[in-house]
Design a protein around this motif. Structure first.
Motif, PDB file in Angstrom:
ATOM      1  N   THR A 138      15.164  -3.328   5.503  1.00 23.73           N
ATOM      2  CA  THR A 138      13.737  -3.576   5.280  1.00 23.73           C
ATOM      3  C   THR A 138      13.123  -2.434   4.482  1.00 23.73           C
ATOM      4  OG1 THR A 138      13.514  -4.853   7.331  1.00 23.73           O
ATOM      5  CG2 THR A 138      11.503  -3.915   6.401  1.00 23.73           C
ATOM      6  N   ASP A 177       6.129  -7.756   1.086  1.00 21.08           N
ATOM      7  CA  ASP A 177       5.386  -8.897   0.552  1.00 21.08           C
ATOM      8  C   ASP A 177       4.316  -8.403  -0.422  1.00 21.08           C
ATOM      9  OD1 ASP A 177       4.497 -11.844   0.789  1.00 21.08           O
ATOM     10  OD2 ASP A 177       2.659 -10.705   1.213  1.00 21.08           O
ATOM     11  N   GLU A 178       4.273  -8.976  -1.601  1.00 24.12           N
ATOM     12  CA  GLU A 178       3.368  -8.501  -2.651  1.00 24.12           C
ATOM     13  C   GLU A 178       1.907  -8.579  -2.228  1.00 24.12           C
ATOM     14  OE1 GLU A 178       4.129 -10.248  -6.477  1.00 24.12           O
ATOM     15  OE2 GLU A 178       6.280 -10.375  -6.077  1.00 24.12           O
ATOM     16  N   GLU A 179       1.502  -9.711  -1.637  1.00 20.87           N
ATOM     17  CA  GLU A 179       0.103  -9.860  -1.240  1.00 20.87           C
ATOM     18  C   GLU A 179      -0.278  -8.854  -0.155  1.00 20.87           C
ATOM     19  OE1 GLU A 179      -0.736 -13.870  -0.182  1.00 20.87           O
ATOM     20  OE2 GLU A 179      -0.257 -14.685  -2.177  1.00 20.87           O
ATOM     21  N   THR A 180       0.652  -8.607   0.761  1.00 21.51           N
ATOM     22  CA  THR A 180       0.390  -7.631   1.822  1.00 21.51           C
ATOM     23  C   THR A 180       0.196  -6.245   1.234  1.00 21.51           C
ATOM     24  OG1 THR A 180       1.687  -8.901   3.431  1.00 21.51           O
ATOM     25  CG2 THR A 180       1.315  -6.572   3.918  1.00 21.51           C
ATOM     26  N   CYS A 204       4.462  -5.826  10.620  1.00 23.25           N
ATOM     27  CA  CYS A 204       4.504  -7.286  10.708  1.00 23.25           C
ATOM     28  C   CYS A 204       3.869  -7.799  11.995  1.00 23.25           C
ATOM     29  CB  CYS A 204       5.952  -7.784  10.596  1.00 23.25           C
ATOM     30  SG  CYS A 204       7.072  -7.101  11.815  1.00 23.25           S
ATOM     31  N   GLY A 256       1.443  -7.691   8.219  1.00 25.86           N
ATOM     32  CA  GLY A 256       2.231  -8.453   7.256  1.00 25.86           C
ATOM     33  C   GLY A 256       3.549  -7.759   6.972  1.00 25.86           C
ATOM     34  N   LEU A 257       4.363  -8.375   6.129  1.00 23.31           N
ATOM     35  CA  LEU A 257       5.643  -7.804   5.744  1.00 23.31           C
ATOM     36  C   LEU A 257       5.446  -6.739   4.670  1.00 23.31           C
ATOM     37  CD1 LEU A 257       7.788 -11.069   5.556  1.00 23.31           C
ATOM     38  CD2 LEU A 257       7.837  -9.342   7.363  1.00 23.31           C
TER      39      LEU A 257
END
Length: 219
Positions: free
Chosen positions: A79, A55-58, A32, A51-52
């Motif tokens: 996490t 997260d789907e896009e990441t 992140c 990114g996380l």
């Protein structure tokens, strides 16, 4: 060669990513924050995505759709759990592995069928192995029991042989296997099998009884 995503670029994640990359795998590291990527060093030839990790896009940017293995190794158990849930359930990654710091969650992870590595347990096992190194070679821990490999010492008992049933009955130990001291034969023993001084034994014994049993273990 595998496509691997490592989520978390701390000391564990950065070392793991370099080991995988050096072994010829395609590696992408997610964190992140961008600063930890510096820990990867100049020799790292994989890629990074900020990114996380859940997260789907990441994950898509990191190549999760072609991913063979994903390892979630952040410092936070919650996490890591969310990351592997998204990776396995949504993107059907074949193999997901979670870092687990709280050993109290191990039973739950096993019941859920989650592949994990508990650093706390591994460190404890390593230290424990060194502590009892004077009592033979520690092989494994099973609840209250320890599995030890050692050479049988009967000289302290003033004898050359002992029957397996006598050793087990008198000392609450189970002899799993043995090998002759000269390496001539190995076997899974029967109750009436005869053991000789110098034989190598694989035995299961309660931890609290190791000290009293130590006289049978060659120094």
């Amino acid at each position: 060669m595998s496509n691997v995503i490592v989520v978390g670029c701390g000391r564990v994640g950065s070392r793991l990513a370099n080991m995988l990359s050096d072994n010829g795998n395609n590696v992408c590291v997610i964190d992140c924050n961008a600063e930890p990527f510096a820990q990867l060093g100049r020799s790292f030839n994989g890629s990074t995505v900020q990114g996380l990790g859940f997260d789907e896009e990441t994950l898509i940017e990191a190549g999760v759709e072609e991913c063979d293995v994903l390892a979630a190794v952040t410092n936070y158990d919650n996490t890591n759990f969310m990351v592997i849930e998204v990776a396995s359930r949504l993107f059907k990654v074949p193999h997901v592995i979670s870092r687990l710091d709280n050993p109290h969650h191990e039973r739950a992870y096993m019941q859920l069928g989650i592949d994990y590595v508990c650093g706390t347990s591994l460190i404890a096992e390593d230290v424990f192995s060194k502590i009892i190194a004077g009592h033979g070679s520690h092989v494994e821990t099973f609840g209250e029991f320890e599995v030890l490999r050692f050479s049988l010492d009967l000289h302290k008992e003033g004898r050359k042989t002992i029957r397996v049933s006598d050793l087990e009955r008198d000392h609450d130990v189970r002899i799993v296997a043995f090998e002759r001291g000269d390496g001539s034969a190995s076997s899974i023993p029967k109750s009436d099998s005869i053991l000789y001084h110098g034989d190598t034994l694989l035995a299961c014994i309660r931890y609290e009884l190791i000290a009293s049993f130590a006289r049978y273990i060659q120094d």
